[in-house]
Design an enzyme around this catalytic site. Structure first.
Site, PDB file in Angstrom:
ATOM      1  N   GLY A   1     106.964 -28.760   8.205  1.00 45.69           N
ATOM      2  CA  GLY A   1     107.382 -28.588   9.451  1.00 45.69           C
ATOM      3  C   GLY A   1     105.990 -28.517  10.447  1.00 45.69           C
ATOM      4  O   GLY A   1     104.893 -28.756   9.845  1.00 45.69           O
TER       5      GLY A   1
ATOM      6  N   ASP B   1     107.698 -16.134  21.964  1.00 41.82           N
ATOM      7  CA  ASP B   1     108.278 -17.160  21.766  1.00 41.82           C
ATOM      8  C   ASP B   1     109.636 -16.973  20.853  1.00 41.82           C
ATOM      9  O   ASP B   1     109.494 -17.742  19.499  1.00 41.82           O
ATOM     10  CB  ASP B   1     107.355 -18.325  21.241  1.00 41.82           C
ATOM     11  CG  ASP B   1     107.997 -19.765  21.318  1.00 41.82           C
ATOM     12  OD1 ASP B   1     108.895 -20.111  22.090  1.00 41.82           O
ATOM     13  OD2 ASP B   1     107.310 -20.659  20.569  1.00 41.82           O
TER      14      ASP B   1
END
Ligand SMILES: *[C@@H]1O[C@H](CO)[C@@H](O)[C@H](O)[C@H]1NC(C)=O
Ligand SMILES: *[C@@H]1O[C@H](CO)[C@@H](O)[C@H](O)[C@H]1NC(C)=O
Ligand SMILES: *[C@@H]1O[C@H](CO)[C@@H](O)[C@H](O)[C@H]1NC(C)=O
Ligand SMILES: *[C@@H]1O[C@H](CO)[C@@H](O)[C@H](O)[C@H]1NC(C)=O
Ligand SMILES: *[C@@H]1O[C@H](CO)[C@@H](O)[C@H](O)[C@H]1NC(C)=O
Ligand SMILES: *[C@@H]1O[C@H](CO)[C@@H](O)[C@H](O)[C@H]1NC(C)=O
Ligand SMILES: *[C@@H]1O[C@H](CO)[C@@H](O)[C@H](O)[C@H]1NC(C)=O
Ligand SMILES: *[C@@H]1O[C@H](CO)[C@@H](O)[C@H](O)[C@H]1NC(C)=O
Ligand SMILES: *[C@@H]1O[C@H](CO)[C@@H](O)[C@H](O)[C@H]1NC(C)=O
Ligand SMILES: *[C@@H]1O[C@H](CO)[C@@H](O)[C@H](O)[C@H]1NC(C)=O
Length: 794
Positions: free
Chosen positions: A512, A629
């Site tokens: 990713g 986050d």
């Protein structure tokens, strides 16, 4: 005559129960109900009660009777709580044994063990009683005379009958507590194992002539003698009857309570109506009622009981102790430090301290007491005595208590003060008792334990020396001077670039891309079994340099089951890489919004996992960390689908006194708290907000922002959830999700928790610890306040 007509009716109306979802009528010989995804149940003529299977979790079904017409579908009787039935099991009415529950392979799970002969049919009655009867309507077996933990109006308990509390709110296994009308005429409440003497019950009617416990139509529960005279009223208050359902239950916390529920829940009025307690609980305060010689008392060993404002007992651990089983507060606590050494010269008296708890006691756990003493004397005596775990001081008397502590309670009625012995420099580094991490890297473990087992002073010295060494290495050109493999400041391993290149086969398999770099799959060691994720950070810019240091030092010091573990890093010339444990099930985003919807119970676990991880970051680890986050893309799932928080890259380290700080906007839109846009101070409450959004997504299994939603009101999930909650239509949120729908109480609790999290005013949002308790059901969730500018804050 009637039976002839009935016989004809039964012949004329075949009942294909195993295929039809819900049927009202009688179960005839040979017919069965099957445990599958459809509703398979038999309704009473009025439709108010149902008998059949209830899904308890993935492929686990409970044969039960429940209130059919109310949202909660409250269970009042169950057969196989200790032995749940797999998918495809069936319960059949057989001529010689009555009801027989078998699994798909034909193994028997439960049976009514009918001994009488002449069985013709089974019927669910409007009273909530399920009966097996003969053709001439003689009652051969009924659920009312074999209660589990609940009794209903018109039901009675005869001599020898028992109610057995379940294990926990959602687990129908047999628990510790019993309510029984003993053959000696006394109605008692006690905890198992069975006490040797009657005085070991925690509540009783002190009667010798009790004969029946009656729950009559008007909602009164009382004990009568053989000639029918009332000996004792059990619940005293008058109860509204018309328009209400009623039940009385010995709950998992050992308290017998009576409840009512309005018959027609009026959701259009917007109120959330459920069961409400009537009359006083029995016993009124279980915390103060237990004091048996044997057994742990109302709570588990080493914990203490307090009565909440809602008159419900809570079990908590004293300082220095943690829950044995974090999923069940009633299972007791364990010391989270090594016990005192009793050996001769090394008594370690200077290693221990006493923490005070007023109005607290553990009766029955003492092994010594001394009268006419001062508190100081008591403190010294306990500290010097390696057997003493707790001292209680009150009225000049000093009691010494030993492990395990039992019957703990904190109550204004306790005049003594408890002095709890704890190790001062609690050398364990784990943040919560039951989250010990099994570390794959044995080298790390050895170094770690050497560090941990030596005294604190030596530790500090070591750390200081290593830090200074580390600094001096860094200030020079340190390439040749780096024989050290383990960074002792952060506890992580140092890799060479070459090692990681080999481990990832030349950065072949990409997992990713994040904001600060690309992640590759790799394997450490020759066997290719220890997979790792290697994140290659973007080139050395000012930003990523700071980024790197922040990431390594913040993550290196965290260690929690619900955080992705940092294994090491590489800092070599242009190359900067970090090595994490590999998470084989990818991101929560893919899991949640993928093609098939994950089960409700899995989502519940994930919510709790993330909450615990965040709670650790915010409150438990040595340096408090704001993640900044939190979103499904940053939650990863390991092989057993345990959720772990990753990418602490944006973490803002907080020193203890520096909890509010203003910084630039970080994080991802949609999950961002309003204060990011308003130049307001940023605190850990921004994570709470993001967690609230994540929770909404977990409940509904949909993205918070879905521009393509068919119904306009559903475009922003959080708004929709908010509206549904205040319209009283929470069920809509989990439409089509049967598991969640049948667990609507928890859904409601989660929704309320989420609404607290997304409050616009950061001060209103609860702490992560509180949220964890709310999710786990350890505390009641208050009704969230109405936020007028709710929509504008998203
Ligand atoms: C079930 O059996 C009872 C008792 O015989 C009878 O009164 C009732 O009508 C039956 N119900 C149905 C739907 O057949
Ligand atoms: C189960 O019963 C409920 C109402 O009792 C109904 O809304 C739902 O559609 C039923 N489900 C199935 C699969 O029959
Ligand atoms: C029925 O009998 C079997 C065998 O005797 C026993 O194991 C089981 O516990 C009994 N079931 C009930 C519900 O009493
Ligand atoms: C219920 O609790 C018992 C006792 O701890 C345990 O063995 C069982 O697996 C639990 N059942 C479920 C469905 O969680
Ligand atoms: C129970 O009853 C006996 C006599 O019937 C009495 O002596 C005793 O004090 C009573 N105990 C309690 C706890 O009320
Ligand atoms: C129920 O019991 C109470 C108290 O004994 C009595 O006043 C009431 O009349 C009873 N109700 C019925 C329907 O028997
Ligand atoms: C019922 O029995 C109790 C003793 O068990 C006795 O005190 C009472 O007088 C009796 N009442 C009647 C109506 O016989
Ligand atoms: C439900 O609420 C509506 C509006 O508040 C009212 O008109 C209706 O009578 C209520 N129904 C019941 C059963 O209470
Ligand atoms: C031991 O440390 C843990 C976490 O560091 C803390 O939660 C616990 O309260 C400490 N115990 C004592 C006795 O200080
Ligand atoms: C107790 O301490 C003595 C020396 O102080 C040591 O020789 C002995 O091995 C210790 N015993 C235990 C069981 O630790």
């Amino acid at each position: 005559m009637a039976s002839v007509i009935l016989g004809i009716l039964l012949i004329l109306v075949p009942l294909p129960l195993s295929t039809e979802a819900q049927t009202s009528g009688n179960l005839t010989l040979g017919k069965s109900l099957t445990a599958n995804d459809q509703n398979s149940s038999l309704l009473s003529p009025s439709g108010e009660f149902a008998f059949g299977f209830r899904k308890m979790g993935q492929g686990a079904h409970l044969l039960a009777i429940w209130f059919e017409m109310i949202e909660e579908k409250t269970i009042v009787w169950s057969a196989n709580g200790d032995n749940l039935a797999p998918e495809g099991s069936k319960v059949q009415l057989t001529a010689n044994r009555g009801l027989v529950l078998t699994d798909p392979r034909g193994r028997e799970l439960w049976s009514s063990n009918l001994t009488a002969t002449g069985l013709a049919y089974a019927a669910m009655l409007d009273t909530g009683n399920f009966i097996l009867a003969s053709a001439s309507h003689v009652n051969l077996w009924d659920s009312f005379s074999r209660p589990t933990d609940t009794i209903l109006p018109t039901q009675q308990l005869d001599l020898g009958a028992k109610l057995n509390a379940r294990y926990s709110e959602m687990n129908y296994s047999a628990g510790r507590f019993l309510f029984t009308l003993q053959n000696d005429g006394n109605l008692v409440l006690y905890a198992t194992p069975t006490p040797l003497v009657a005085s070991d019950s925690y509540w009783d009617t002190n009667t010798t002539t009790g004969f029946q416990l009656i729950f009559n139509q008007s909602g009164q529960i009382y004990l009568t003698g053989r000639n029918g005279t009332t000996l004792k009223m059990i619940t005293e208050d008058p109860v509204p009857t018309s328009g209400y359902y009623q039940r009385a239950i010995l709950e998992y916390d050992g308290v017998f309570r009576q409840y009512i529920h309005p018959k027609m829940a009026n959701s259009s009025s917007g109120r959330l109506i459920g069961w409400s307690r009537v009359s006083y609980p029995v016993p009124p305060n279980i915390c103060m009622s237990t004091s048996q010689d044997i057994g742990s008392g109302a709570c588990g060993f080493n914990s203490y009981c307090t009565l909440g404002d809602d008159l419900r007992p809570r079990c908590q651990c004293p300082p220095g102790y943690t829950l044995l089983d974090s999923t069940n507060e009633m299972n007791g606590c364990i010391q989270d430090f090594a016990p005192q050494n009793c050996n001769g010269s090394r008594r370690e008296t200077d290693q221990f301290d006493l923490r005070e708890m007023p109005n607290t006691n553990w009766p029955q756990s003492d092994y010594e007491h001394s009268a006419a003493q001062t508190e100081d004397w008591c403190r010294e005596a306990c500290l010097a005595d390696c057997f003493c775990a707790v001292a209680i001081f009150g009225d000049g008397i000093c009691w010494k208590k030993k492990i395990p502590l039992s019957n703990g309670r904190k109550d204004p009625g306790e005049i003594g003060k408890a002095l709890i012995k704890v190790r001062i420099h609690n050398t364990t580094s784990k943040c919560t008792g039951n989250d010990q991490k099994k570390n794959k890297n044995t080298t790390l473990m050895i170094i770690g334990s050497v560090l941990l087992s030596s005294s604190v002073f030596v530790n500090l010295l070591l750390l200081l020396i290593t830090y200074l060494l580390y600094r001096s290495f860094r200030s020079r050109d340190s390439k040749l001077l780096r024989p050290v493999q383990i960074n002792q400041v952060t506890g992580t391993r140092t890799f060479t670039y070459h090692e990681l290149q080999e481990a990832t086969y030349g950065f072949k398999e990409e997992l990713g891309r994040g904001a600060f770099g690309t992640v590759y799959k790799g394997a450490l060691g020759s066997e290719d079994v220890d997979f790792v994720a290697v994140k290659v950070l973007a080139t050395r810019t000012g930003e990523s340099e700071k980024e790197f240091e922040r990431e390594v030092s913040a993550i290196g010091q965290t260690n929690h089951k619900n955080l992705v573990q940092l294994l090491g890093f590489c800092d070599e010339g242009q190359h900067r890489l970090v090595v994490y444990e590999f998470m084989s099930n990818g991101t929560l985003a893919d899991f949640l919004f993928g093609s098939s919807r994950p089960s409700w119970y899995k989502r519940v676990e994930i919510a709790c996992d993330v909450a615990r991880g965040l709670s650790y970051l915010h409150e438990e680890c040595t340096r408090h960390i704001i993640h900044c986050d939190i979103k499904p893309q940053n939650i990863l799932l390991d092989g057993s689908l345990t959720a772990k928080i990753s990418d602490l890259g944006l973490a803002k380290l907080l020193m203890a006194n520096q909890t509010r700080t203003t910084t630039g906007v970080r994080g991802t839109r949609g999950y961002l708290a309003p204060e990011w846009f308003r130049n307001m101070p940023i605190s850990s409450k921004v994570d709470i907000y993001s967690f609230g959004i994540l929770l909404v997504e977990l409940i509904c299994c949909r993205k918070n922002y879905e521009p393509k939603a068919e119904i306009e009101a559903q475009i922003v999930m959080a708004d929709w959830v908010y509206n549904c909650y205040y319209d009283g239509s929470v069920l809509q949120l989990v439409e089509g999700d049967e598991e969640a729908s049948s667990d609507i109480k928890r859904v409601k609790r989660f929704v309320m928790t989420a609404l607290w999290c997304v409050q616009e005013d950061p001060a209103l949002r609860p702490t992560m610890k509180k949220i964890t308790q709310m999710l786990e059901g350890a505390v009641e969730v208050p009704v969230p306040p109405v936020s007028s500018s709710f929509i504008s804050s998203i």
